[in-house]
Every structure is written in structure tokens, then in C-alpha cells.
Write a protein that holds these residues in place. Structure first.
Motif, PDB file in Angstrom:
ATOM      1  N   SER A 395      34.608  27.314  35.918  1.00 54.24           N
ATOM      2  CA  SER A 395      35.021  28.704  35.744  1.00 54.24           C
ATOM      3  C   SER A 395      34.599  29.492  36.967  1.00 54.24           C
ATOM      4  CB  SER A 395      34.386  29.312  34.491  1.00 54.24           C
ATOM      5  OG  SER A 395      34.855  30.637  34.297  1.00 54.24           O
ATOM      6  N   GLY A 396      35.400  30.499  37.305  1.00 53.94           N
ATOM      7  CA  GLY A 396      35.062  31.390  38.410  1.00 53.94           C
ATOM      8  C   GLY A 396      34.902  32.813  37.898  1.00 53.94           C
ATOM      9  N   LEU A 397      33.920  33.520  38.411  1.00 57.77           N
ATOM     10  CA  LEU A 397      33.696  34.922  38.069  1.00 57.77           C
ATOM     11  C   LEU A 397      33.899  35.764  39.324  1.00 57.77           C
ATOM     12  CD1 LEU A 397      32.430  37.397  36.453  1.00 57.77           C
ATOM     13  CD2 LEU A 397      30.246  36.643  37.397  1.00 57.77           C
ATOM     14  N   VAL A 398      34.735  36.791  39.242  1.00 53.89           N
ATOM     15  CA  VAL A 398      34.854  37.744  40.337  1.00 53.89           C
ATOM     16  C   VAL A 398      34.479  39.128  39.820  1.00 53.89           C
ATOM     17  CG1 VAL A 398      36.658  36.419  41.490  1.00 53.89           C
ATOM     18  CG2 VAL A 398      37.315  38.256  39.957  1.00 53.89           C
ATOM     19  N   VAL A 399      33.967  39.951  40.722  1.00 55.79           N
ATOM     20  CA  VAL A 399      33.502  41.295  40.364  1.00 55.79           C
ATOM     21  C   VAL A 399      34.186  42.307  41.273  1.00 55.79           C
ATOM     22  CG1 VAL A 399      31.499  42.793  40.100  1.00 55.79           C
ATOM     23  CG2 VAL A 399      31.271  40.339  39.656  1.00 55.79           C
TER      24      VAL A 399
END
Length: 585
Positions: A395-399
Motif C-alpha cells: 500500500s502507498g500513502l500520500v499526503v
């Protein structure tokens, strides 16, 4: 704007001394760092009087501030730069995203190498630059390493590499190389980097003619291409000072709340290049200009002379940088400063409309988002999961902060064995927000999941389990997998107009998180492929595997290599086995 009692009390305690002030929002995040000759006057000015639209926006977010008293204005300048570099406040002008310009470095050792470097790390090595264009600098390094048979490796290995067999290295790893010859190469390359290419051009011209006479037309074409490349990267500059001094020239132009900052870089009397930036300004113009110059020299070599326009506080710059900062009044130097400022104005006019339009659209999108959720939405987090038939589950998290990606907060997650997309969503949401709770860090204003009701319910389950104060929404797609609506945590759809600023912002967010997750997924797959192939070849252990990947960089290049090329890294028998394994049908 009504000032809270807490702010009024802190404003009353401000001293009549120089220092730095740090503005914070309701979450305690740093918005802006500034300096002041008199802290009391400067900080109070934010909360009294009339400001332009941009400063008003900054002030509307301020809920607290801190200040640090310094002994002098010089100390406050240096402290401000260090705080900006450490915290990356969104309202401060940042030079090139805090990246330095590339230099070409010639190492000091007898068997020297020439390569690119973004940091000046050794006083013994010789640095040329800076080069505002990384592409141009890289092209020059490639030319040098092609034209002169100098060392290409960072450390001298125990055996020769491919460059030796290509006659592009003298092989100091196995041969005693004439040090006088290397000194001659050093002198020639140094002259070349200072703009004197006549000798090498003449030599290449002779080689091209000789190859042509011997009917070696491909070789002649190679020499011709080199000649063309040299003319391209060493073309005559408009500005050529006879004193051959290294100097930097800075200028600015400010209008409509934006500032254009321009720099010319002159080395050995010639203009190497220039760079500019156009950004919104929330402080005094001269403060922004001085900050820009000091940030630049945090990562770059200070020349012997700096030229600036009228009105610049040269005393504070000279005291801080330790070199002569000069405001020319006449002659070529005055013409050069005027040219830099003229370029700043031209750049401002060319870029302003585009920058302003983008900022305006971003402001509109953020306002629409705030209107939908009836609260300011500053920080938005998005997850995207990726797997291949249940394997390499990641999974990738971007902010995004105020509509702009904050890559320092991006995160990758290697998930447990795949069960379902909903289980993957639950796992990554749990891991992310348990971590924030443990570290006492603030929650985002909005969590966006890439899906509709089921994904939202999965995220809500974890939110309720952890008792979080967290808004959740989903990006609902149509039958063509395009985003068509937002869904809030009450599972109500909010239609999105395709021509709206918010639609384009959400689409950019969705594309970014997908790109980030997929890139990590591919990286793990490639690593696994590399491990599975190399681990099946007898005679290849951890050290040889590392050497192979260091030499060939990728499995594709390794597969394209011949047995002879592979045998430069591993023994010939192992090279043959590896070659056969790589080419199995």
C-alpha cells in the motif's frame, strides 16, 4: 480577525530585541518562520493594520507563535535559514525545494575521476560550477569521460572493468600509470571546463579526417558527434569578463503579491547559466531577497564577489557570508545587475499568469472541499493498495497539504498475506493511525479512500475501534473507472463537475497515490526477480550478486551482456552459467 486572549498575552511579552519568530496553526504545525530587528514591532504588525490577500490568508491560520531572541541581526538571519531548512514551512520562500545546483568535481588523487556532485564535500577536490542545468552538466561529464581515458569508478577495484577494454580507462587498478600523463590530462580537462576547447576540437578534427580517409565512416561520425556536442555545451557566452573572476549576480522583481528572484552564475569570467523562481511573498521584499541569497549559499560555493541591486543591505550579507557584496554604480557590472533585474521582470511577467492561475484554482478547490465538509481541510491523506494475484501486497500513502503534495510524509507499507481489498484497507489504516497515536502526532483533516461504500465502511471500522476524530470520504468511480463523485462517511454522494477545480485536484491526488503504490509494487517484484534468478546460479553469493547489480544496474542490462562482459565481474565458468540461465526460453 479577532485575536485570542492567548495571542494577546503573548504579544504583550514580546521583547525589543532581534530574533526569529515561528508562526503555528491550530495543530501546532509550523506555517512560517521570520526574522526581525525588533521582535515586538514585527510580530505585532501581523495582527494589526491592513494586509494584502496572501498575508491575510497566512494570518487567518495563525493560532500560536514562538520566538527566539538572538544577540544580533546576523544571528537571526542564520537561525531563520536553518529553521526554514529544518521545518520547510509552507509560507516561506524555498530555493529549488532546498536542492543545490550540480557541480562538476575533479578528485584530487593522482588517478583522478570527473563526476557530478551536488555537495562540496572535500577541500582537496576541484569544483567547477554551479550549473543551473543538470542536463548540460551531465553532458559535459559524459564528454570528458569519453574524450579522456580517466578513471570512471569511485574506488579503484582489483580488476579491470569494461571501460578498460573500450580504451576509455588506462587501468590504474592493474597498471602503473604515468603520473605526468595524468597531470597533463588534469590540466587539459581543467582548461576545457574553463571554456578553452580549441585544443581538443583540433585533435578531434584530425581524428575525424584520419578515420574518414581510412574509410572508417562510423568512427568518423562518432568524432563528428563529439565535435558538435562540444560546440553545444561550450558555446560562446554573451557575457565575458576579462578579469576571469568568479562572481554571482542576483536581482528581483515584485508585483501583485509575487516575487521573481533571479541569479546569474559567472565562472572564470563567463556566464555559465542562470536560474529564477516566481513565488508568492508574505514578507518584506528585501527580507525575501536576502533569505533567497542565504539559502542558496547553504548548499553552494561562495564566489569571490557577489553583485546585487541598489537598496540591498550589503553589510549584513557581507558579515554573514564573509565575502565582498557589491552594488555597482556604473560600467559593465552595473549593466549586468540591470540585466539580471530585467530578466527577473520578464520572467515574472511570463510566469505570473500561469502561477497565479494555478494558485487561484488550488484556492478554489480547497474552498470547495471546506464547503462540503463544513470545516477547513488542510491535510488530506490517501491510500492505494496494489498486489499481483495476492502476492507482493503493498500500500502507498500520500499526503497533500493545502492541495499540494508533501512528499516528506509519503509512506510505503508491505502488507500481510492478501485476503481481500477490504482487509488490506483495514490493515493499512490501522497501522497508519496507531502509529500517529503512539507518536502523539495530529490526525489529518480528511482521509480519502479509493472506492465507495465498502471501502469507507472498512476505514470507519478502524476509526471507531481506535476512537479517532477523523473525517472519511471515498472517491466513487463510474463504469469507465473515472472519478465521478465524492461519498461522505454517511454514504451520501456529492457529485463533482468535471470542469470544477476540485475535480481536477482530486484526480491529481488519485493519480499520485496510484503512481506511488504501483512504483513500490514494481520495485518489490523486480527485487524478487533478481533474487530468484541470481540465487539459482552456482557460484554467485551475496558479494558477487552485489557486484553484478552494481556493474549492470538492472536485469535487462545483465541479460544484454556477453559472457566476456559478465566474466569481468565473476569467474568465466560462473559467467557462462549465468549467461545460460538468463537466456533460458
Amino acid at each position: 480577525m479577532a485575536i485570542s486572549q492567548n495571542l494577546q498575552d503573548k504579544l504583550a511579552l514580546l521583547p525589543d530585541q532581534p530574533g526569529c519568530y515561528i508562526m503555528k496553526d491550530e495543530k501546532g504545525e509550523i506555517l512560517y518562520v521570520g526574522k526581525a530587528k525588533v521582535l515586538k514591532n514585527r510580530v505585532r504588525s501581523y495582527f494589526h493594520g491592513v494586509h494584502n490577500e496572501k498575508t491575510t490568508r497566512l494570518v487567518s491560520h495563525i493560532r500560536d507563535f514562538e520566538f527566539i531572541v538572538t544577540d544580533s541581526e546576523k544571528e537571526s538571519l542564520l537561525l531563520e535559514i536553518n529553521l526554514i531548512k529544518k521545518h520547510h514551512p509552507p509560507y516561506n520562500i524555498m530555493l529549488m525545494d532546498d536542492k543545490s545546483y550540480p557541480y562538476i568535481v575533479m578528485t584530487h588523487d593522482d588517478y583522478f575521476a570527473v563526476r557530478l556532485s551536488r555537495r562540496v564535500t572535500s577541500k582537496k577536490d576541484t569544483y567547477f560550477g554551479p550549473y543551473p542545468s543538470s542536463g548540460a552538466a551531465n553532458e559535459i561529464v559524459k564528454l570528458i569521460n569519453t574524450l579522456w581515458p580517466i578513471r570512471k569508478c569511485r574506488t579503484i577495484p582489483k580488476q579491470v572493468c569494461l571501460y578498460y577494454h573500450m580504451h576509455q580507462c588506462l587501468g590504474p587498478c592493474i597498471h602503473e600509470v604515468d603520473k605526468e600523463q595524468m597531470a597533463t590530462y588534469r590540466k587539459e580537462i581543467s582548461a576545457f571546463l574553463k571554456g578553452d576547447a580549441d585544443a581538443i576540437l583540433k585533435q578531434l578534427q584530425e581524428k575525424m579526417m584520419k578515420a574518414s580517409e581510412n574509410l572508417q565512416f562510423e568512427k568518423a561520425q562518432e568524432y563528428r558527434d563529439m565535435i558538435v556536442s562540444i560546440h553545444h555545451v561550450m558555446e560562446k557566452q554573451i557575457i565575458d569578463f576579462k578579469d576571469r573572476k568568479d562572481r554571482d549576480v542576483f536581482g528581483w522583481y515584485e508585483d501583485k503579491g509575487y516575487i521573481s528572484l533571479q541569479g546569474f552564475f559567472i565562472r572564470d569570467g563567463k556566464l555559465l547559466g542562470r536560474n529564477f523562481t516566481v513565488m508568492p511573498i508574505y514578507e518584506e521584499t528585501m527580507d525575501a531577497f536576502v533569505s533567497f541569497i542565504l539559502q542558496y549559499y547553504q548548499n553552494n560555493v561562495i564566489p569571490k564577489e557577489i553583485l546585487v541591486p541598489e537598496g540591498t543591505p550589503t553589510d549584513i550579507l557581507e558579515d554573514t557570508l564573509g565575502v565582498h557584496v557589491y552594488i555597482p554604480q556604473r560600467g559593465d557590472k552595473k549593466t549586468l545587475v540591470d540585466l539580471v533585474c530585467k530578466n527577473a521582470k520578464t520572467a515574472h511577467e511570463q510566469k505570473f499568469e500561469l502561477v497565479f492561475r494555478k494558485q487561484h484554482e488550488l484556492d478554489q478547490a480547497n474552498e470547495q472541499l471546506a464547503s462540503i465538509f463544513h470545516a477547513p481541510i488542510h491535510t488530506v491523506e490517501l491510500f492505494d493498495n496494489s498486489h499481483l494475484s495476492g502476492t507482493f501486497n503493498v500500500s502507498g500513502l500520500v499526503v497533500f497539504v493545502d492541495g499540494k503534495p508533501d512528499k516528506n510524509q509519503y509512506r510505503h507499507y508491505h502488507l500481510d498475506t492478501y485476503r481481500s481489498d477490504l482487509d488490506s484497507m483495514k490493515e493499512v489504516v490501522y497501522r497508519r493511525y496507531v502509529r500517529l497515536l503512539k507518536e502523539h502526532k495530529p490526525m489529518p483533516d480528511l482521509l480519502l479512500v479509493d472506492g465507495g461504500a465498502q471501502q469507507i465502511e472498512a476505514a470507519k471500522e478502524i476509526r471507531d475501534m481506535l476512537d479517532l476524530d477523523l473525517r472519511i470520504a471515498g472517491l466513487v468511480k463510474d463504469d469507465k473507472h473515472n472519478t465521478r463523485a465524492l461519498m461522505n462517511d454517511q454514504l451520501e454522494e456529492i457529485p463533482l463537475k468535471k470542469e470544477s477545480s476540485l475535480f481536477f485536484l482530486l484526480t491529481r491526488m488519485q493519480d499520485e497515490v496510484h503512481r506511488f503504490a504501483i512504483s513500490y509494487h514494481r520495485k518489490l517484484r523486480n527485487q524478487a526477480m533478481t533474487k530468484s534468478i541470481l540465487d539459482t546460479v552456482e557460484g554467485i553469493g551475496p558479494a558477487r550478486k552485489k557486484a553484478l547489480m552494481k556493474t549492470f544496474k538492472s536485469m535487462k542490462r545483465m541479460r544484454e551482456a556477453s559472457v566476456e562482459e559478465l566474466s569481468q565481474v565473476v569467474p568465466k565458468g560462473v559467467a557462462q552459467s549465468l549467461y545460460d540461465r538468463l537466456h533460458e526460453v
